[in-house]
Design an enzyme around this catalytic site. Structure first.
Site, mmCIF file in Angstrom:
data_model
loop_
_atom_site.group_PDB
_atom_site.id
_atom_site.type_symbol
_atom_site.label_atom_id
_atom_site.label_comp_id
_atom_site.label_asym_id
_atom_site.label_seq_id
_atom_site.Cartn_x
_atom_site.Cartn_y
_atom_site.Cartn_z
ATOM 1 N N ASP A 13 47.932 38.393 55.617
ATOM 2 C CA ASP A 13 48.654 37.903 54.539
ATOM 3 C C ASP A 13 48.074 36.870 53.788
ATOM 4 O O ASP A 13 48.822 35.895 53.407
ATOM 5 C CB ASP A 13 50.278 37.683 54.887
ATOM 6 C CG ASP A 13 50.815 38.802 55.411
ATOM 7 O OD1 ASP A 13 50.880 39.875 55.035
ATOM 8 O OD2 ASP A 13 51.782 38.690 56.146
ATOM 9 N N LYS A 16 44.417 38.404 50.482
ATOM 10 C CA LYS A 16 43.601 39.572 50.254
ATOM 11 C C LYS A 16 43.610 40.211 48.887
ATOM 12 O O LYS A 16 42.702 40.151 48.177
ATOM 13 C CB LYS A 16 43.110 40.687 51.216
ATOM 14 C CG LYS A 16 42.987 39.946 52.608
ATOM 15 C CD LYS A 16 43.110 40.962 53.834
ATOM 16 C CE LYS A 16 44.608 41.506 54.075
ATOM 17 N NZ LYS A 16 45.555 40.307 54.691
ATOM 18 N N GLY A 40 50.582 44.952 53.068
ATOM 19 C CA GLY A 40 51.340 44.596 51.803
ATOM 20 C C GLY A 40 50.438 43.571 51.036
ATOM 21 O O GLY A 40 50.528 42.443 51.526
ATOM 22 N N HIS A 41 49.982 43.980 49.810
ATOM 23 C CA HIS A 41 49.007 43.095 49.321
ATOM 24 C C HIS A 41 49.688 42.836 47.736
ATOM 25 O O HIS A 41 49.905 43.746 47.191
ATOM 26 C CB HIS A 41 47.754 43.856 48.858
ATOM 27 C CG HIS A 41 47.089 44.031 50.262
ATOM 28 N ND1 HIS A 41 45.400 44.561 50.505
ATOM 29 C CD2 HIS A 41 47.192 43.928 51.617
ATOM 30 C CE1 HIS A 41 45.416 44.721 51.614
ATOM 31 N NE2 HIS A 41 46.331 44.058 52.391
ATOM 32 N N GLN A 223 45.345 43.593 56.885
ATOM 33 C CA GLN A 223 45.583 42.776 58.004
ATOM 34 C C GLN A 223 44.653 41.545 58.210
ATOM 35 O O GLN A 223 43.798 41.300 57.068
ATOM 36 C CB GLN A 223 45.503 43.517 59.412
ATOM 37 C CG GLN A 223 46.536 44.291 59.628
ATOM 38 C CD GLN A 223 46.756 45.801 58.917
ATOM 39 O OE1 GLN A 223 45.665 46.479 59.539
ATOM 40 N NE2 GLN A 223 47.466 46.402 58.281
HETATM 41 P P1 GDP Z 1 47.710 39.804 51.410
HETATM 42 O O1 GDP Z 1 48.540 41.027 52.489
HETATM 43 O O2 GDP Z 1 46.481 39.133 52.548
HETATM 44 O O3 GDP Z 1 47.137 40.576 50.320
HETATM 45 O O4 GDP Z 1 48.657 38.720 51.211
HETATM 46 P P2 GDP Z 1 50.236 38.812 50.886
HETATM 47 O O5 GDP Z 1 50.095 39.606 49.422
HETATM 48 O O6 GDP Z 1 50.945 39.945 51.812
HETATM 49 O O7 GDP Z 1 50.633 37.784 50.832
HETATM 50 C C1 GDP Z 1 50.120 36.350 50.037
HETATM 51 C C2 GDP Z 1 51.149 35.723 49.193
HETATM 52 O O8 GDP Z 1 50.602 34.521 48.614
HETATM 53 C C3 GDP Z 1 51.432 36.592 47.943
HETATM 54 O O9 GDP Z 1 52.904 36.289 47.816
HETATM 55 C C4 GDP Z 1 50.518 36.241 46.913
HETATM 56 O O10 GDP Z 1 51.066 36.340 45.466
HETATM 57 C C5 GDP Z 1 50.588 34.689 47.097
HETATM 58 N N1 GDP Z 1 49.312 33.969 46.865
HETATM 59 C C6 GDP Z 1 48.056 34.513 46.749
HETATM 60 N N2 GDP Z 1 47.320 33.474 46.797
HETATM 61 C C7 GDP Z 1 48.023 32.273 46.417
HETATM 62 C C8 GDP Z 1 47.900 30.749 45.972
HETATM 63 O O11 GDP Z 1 46.816 30.196 46.092
HETATM 64 N N3 GDP Z 1 48.967 30.049 45.905
HETATM 65 C C9 GDP Z 1 50.089 30.500 45.904
HETATM 66 N N4 GDP Z 1 51.190 29.788 45.781
HETATM 67 N N5 GDP Z 1 50.465 31.845 46.300
HETATM 68 C C10 GDP Z 1 49.470 32.851 46.373
HETATM 69 P P1 IMO Z 2 48.376 42.781 55.371
HETATM 70 O O1 IMO Z 2 47.358 43.510 54.848
HETATM 71 C C1 IMO Z 2 50.662 40.707 58.447
HETATM 72 C C2 IMO Z 2 51.045 42.808 62.179
HETATM 73 C C3 IMO Z 2 52.501 43.231 62.607
HETATM 74 C C4 IMO Z 2 52.432 43.038 63.954
HETATM 75 C C5 IMO Z 2 51.246 43.635 64.321
HETATM 76 C C6 IMO Z 2 51.076 45.092 64.780
HETATM 77 O O2 IMO Z 2 49.508 42.372 54.455
HETATM 78 O O3 IMO Z 2 47.738 41.237 55.675
HETATM 79 P P2 IMO Z 2 51.472 47.623 63.356
HETATM 80 O O4 IMO Z 2 52.634 47.793 62.414
HETATM 81 O O5 IMO Z 2 50.049 47.218 62.509
HETATM 82 O O6 IMO Z 2 51.179 48.346 64.401
HETATM 83 O O7 IMO Z 2 51.927 46.067 63.716
HETATM 84 O O8 IMO Z 2 50.281 43.503 63.182
HETATM 85 N N1 IMO Z 2 50.730 43.293 60.826
HETATM 86 C C7 IMO Z 2 50.615 42.476 59.734
HETATM 87 N N2 IMO Z 2 50.732 41.104 59.747
HETATM 88 N N3 IMO Z 2 50.031 41.368 57.634
HETATM 89 C C8 IMO Z 2 49.679 42.592 57.654
HETATM 90 O O9 IMO Z 2 48.879 43.396 56.660
HETATM 91 C C9 IMO Z 2 49.951 43.214 58.767
HETATM 92 N N4 IMO Z 2 49.956 44.543 59.354
HETATM 93 C C10 IMO Z 2 49.998 44.603 60.740
HETATM 94 O O10 IMO Z 2 53.494 42.339 61.937
HETATM 95 O O11 IMO Z 2 52.374 41.616 64.460
HETATM 96 MG MG MG Z 3 50.225 41.258 53.240
#
Ligand code: GDP
Ligand code: IMO
Ligand code: MG
Length: 434
Positions: A13, A16, A40-41, A223
């Site tokens: 998270d 990416k 979840g991106h 991840q």
């Molecule tokens: P990912 O799994 O690595 O793609 O990240 P997620 O989407 O799960 O979580 C990142 C969160 O941060 C999302 O809600 C994005 O919209 C938000 N986000 C990404 N870059 C920035 C930033 O520079 N500032 C803020 N405030 N939010 C950001």
């Molecule tokens: P993105 O791509 C954050 C974590 C789960 C748990 C561990 C194992 O959005 O960054 P799993 O379901 O993969 O067997 O769970 O990995 N986990 C993540 N945490 N972002 C993710 O994906 C994750 N995918 C798995 O919370 O700790």
């Molecule tokens: Mg994510």
């Protein structure tokens, strides 16, 4: 033109999806190489806000080919729903290619994920419950169903019969669960296969051909590297190889390590983690709440994109982050969510761990030891001015510049990109990544 990997540097998270959405502008192909819909991106661009679990973040550009590589675990129902949702919002999904060699998440994988977590009790991993771990177990056990198998009953039926007969014994005998109906399962997955068929193809050839033509290919990690099966905080990890080390990225799309020119690590300006496991810089105070709830009113707080769970929050951990920089062979950092730190009086960075009166500057392998380390912090002044509208490094508050320079020193890698908001344009390009 290069093959560029975008990899999460921490526990997931990091942003990416947001970084791939920005970089994809200059790429021809965007490919997911690992994991499944545990990812979840979030992408915020001129088309709106999207949360993608399987489809690569390049899908919003009409001229990019998007690939789901052989290293991905595909839940066909989830993927088809995601495709439908995108189509309903006017996004063209015809350029999506799903590898015929990708593993399929079957109903028993989701059931086993749930049952196994329950059986672990207090030692549960805290998985996303999507069946990804058990699917990769079956891949290694050579019992998996692949996307190619879904397309024809003569391939699907015997593979499901063998796998499900075994898994029903495990579900009932080991876990005391309810068996899964064989014929219902076969029929359902055959139907899903028919619907998925138009997207299925030789994904490896798409990537290799693009590379041979000299087109830029972006490999989108899922991840974070500290959840890596080999290098992460085992056993509190995911069951695949999110990092680019051991060529996890190359393995997941079918290219050799020499084809990869750049590896970009995405790091938050602080740390988060969902699920269980060691987290040396975790905070339980009002700063954690403040960072978690930044943007909550717009649904953008630190809550899991896939499960909605509140994310655990901590300061940036330079020890585990530097380890991640090293084993990924990172060439550049993309630092995200800098704006979330706006207004804090002081900002801390963990520069070492204290363990039994000694200072440790690497990540211990033993989980029981990692649970015991205490962070040693360096404190830096914060800044009051908002950074979300800044587009040049020199226009950032001086304290923010100093923080970024210190991150570069501690992580031993240049920060080439700074994200100051969730939208595509809210970025500071310090050096073009490619
Ligand atoms: P990912 O799994 O690595 O793609 O990240 P997620 O989407 O799960 O979580 C990142 C969160 O941060 C999302 O809600 C994005 O919209 C938000 N986000 C990404 N870059 C920035 C930033 O520079 N500032 C803020 N405030 N939010 C950001
Ligand atoms: P993105 O791509 C954050 C974590 C789960 C748990 C561990 C194992 O959005 O960054 P799993 O379901 O993969 O067997 O769970 O990995 N986990 C993540 N945490 N972002 C993710 O994906 C994750 N995918 C798995 O919370 O700790
Ligand atoms: Mg994510």
């Amino acid at each position: 033109m290069p093959i560029v990997v975008v990899v999460g540097g921490q526990w997931g998270d990091e942003g990416k999806g947001r970084i791939v959405d920005l970089l994809a502008r200059k790429a021809r192909v965007v490919a997911r190489y690992s994991a499944g819909n545990n990812a979840g991106h979030t992408i915020v661009n001129e088309r709106g806000e999207f949360k993608l679990h399987l489809v690569p973040a390049g899908i919003f550009y009409p001229d990019k080919t998007c690939v789901i590589g052989n290293g991905v675990a595909v839940d066909p129902e989830v993927l088809l729903d995601e495709i439908t949702n995108l189509q309903e919002k006017g996004i063209d999904t015809s350029r999506l290619v799903v590898s015929d060699r990708a593993q399929v998440i079957m109903p028993w994988h989701k059931e086993l994920d749930r049952l196994d977590e329950a059986m672990r009790g207090d030692a549960a991993i805290g998985t996303t419950g999507k069946g990804v771990g058990p699917c990769f177990v079956d891949k290694v056990a050579r019992r998996g169903i692949r996307v190619a198998d879904l397309l024809r009953p003569e391939d699907l039926n015997p593979r499901v019969e063998t796998a499900l007969e075994y898994q029903n014994r495990v579900i009932t005998g080991v876990y005391g669960g309810e068996p899964i109906d064989m014929s219902e399962c076969i029929e359902k997955y055959h139907q899903l296969g028919l619907r998925l068929a138009p997207y299925v193809g030789d994904a490896q050839a798409v990537v290799l051909d693009a590379h041979r033509r000299g087109d830029t290919v972006l490999l989108e990690g899922a991840q974070g590297s500290l959840l890596d099966l080999d290098h992460g905080t085992y056993p509190y990890v995911t069951s695949s190889v999110p990092s680019s080390s051991s060529s996890g990225a190359g393995l997941g799309v079918g290219i050799g390590p020499t084809a990869i020119q750049r590896v970009v690590g995405v790091f938050k300006s602080y740390s988060t983690r969902v699920g269980n496991g060691p987290f040396p810089t975790e905070l339980f105070d009002s700063t954690a709440e403040r960072l978690r709830d930044h943007g909550k009113e717009f649904g953008r707080g630190e809550y899991g994109t896939t499960t909605g769970r509140p994310r655990r929050i901590g300061w940036l951990d330079a020890v585990s982050s530097r380890y991640s920089v090293r084993f990924n062979g990172l060439s550049a950092l993309a630092l995200t969510r800098l704006d979330v730190l706006d207004g804090l009086e002081t900002i801390k960075i963990c520069t070492g761990y204290e363990l039994d009166g000694k200072v440790v500057d690497t990540l211990p392998a033993r989980q029981s030891v990692l649970e015991r380390v205490r962070p040693i912090y360096e404190e830096m002044p914060g800044w009051t001015d908002a950074t979300s509208e800044v587009r040049n490094f020199d226009d950032l508050p001086k304290a923010a510049q100093a923080f970024i320079r210190r991150v570069e020193q501690l992580l031993e890698c240049p920060v080439d990109l700074i994200s100051v908001g969730p939208s595509r344009e809210q970025a500071i390009i310090v050096n073009p990544i490619f």
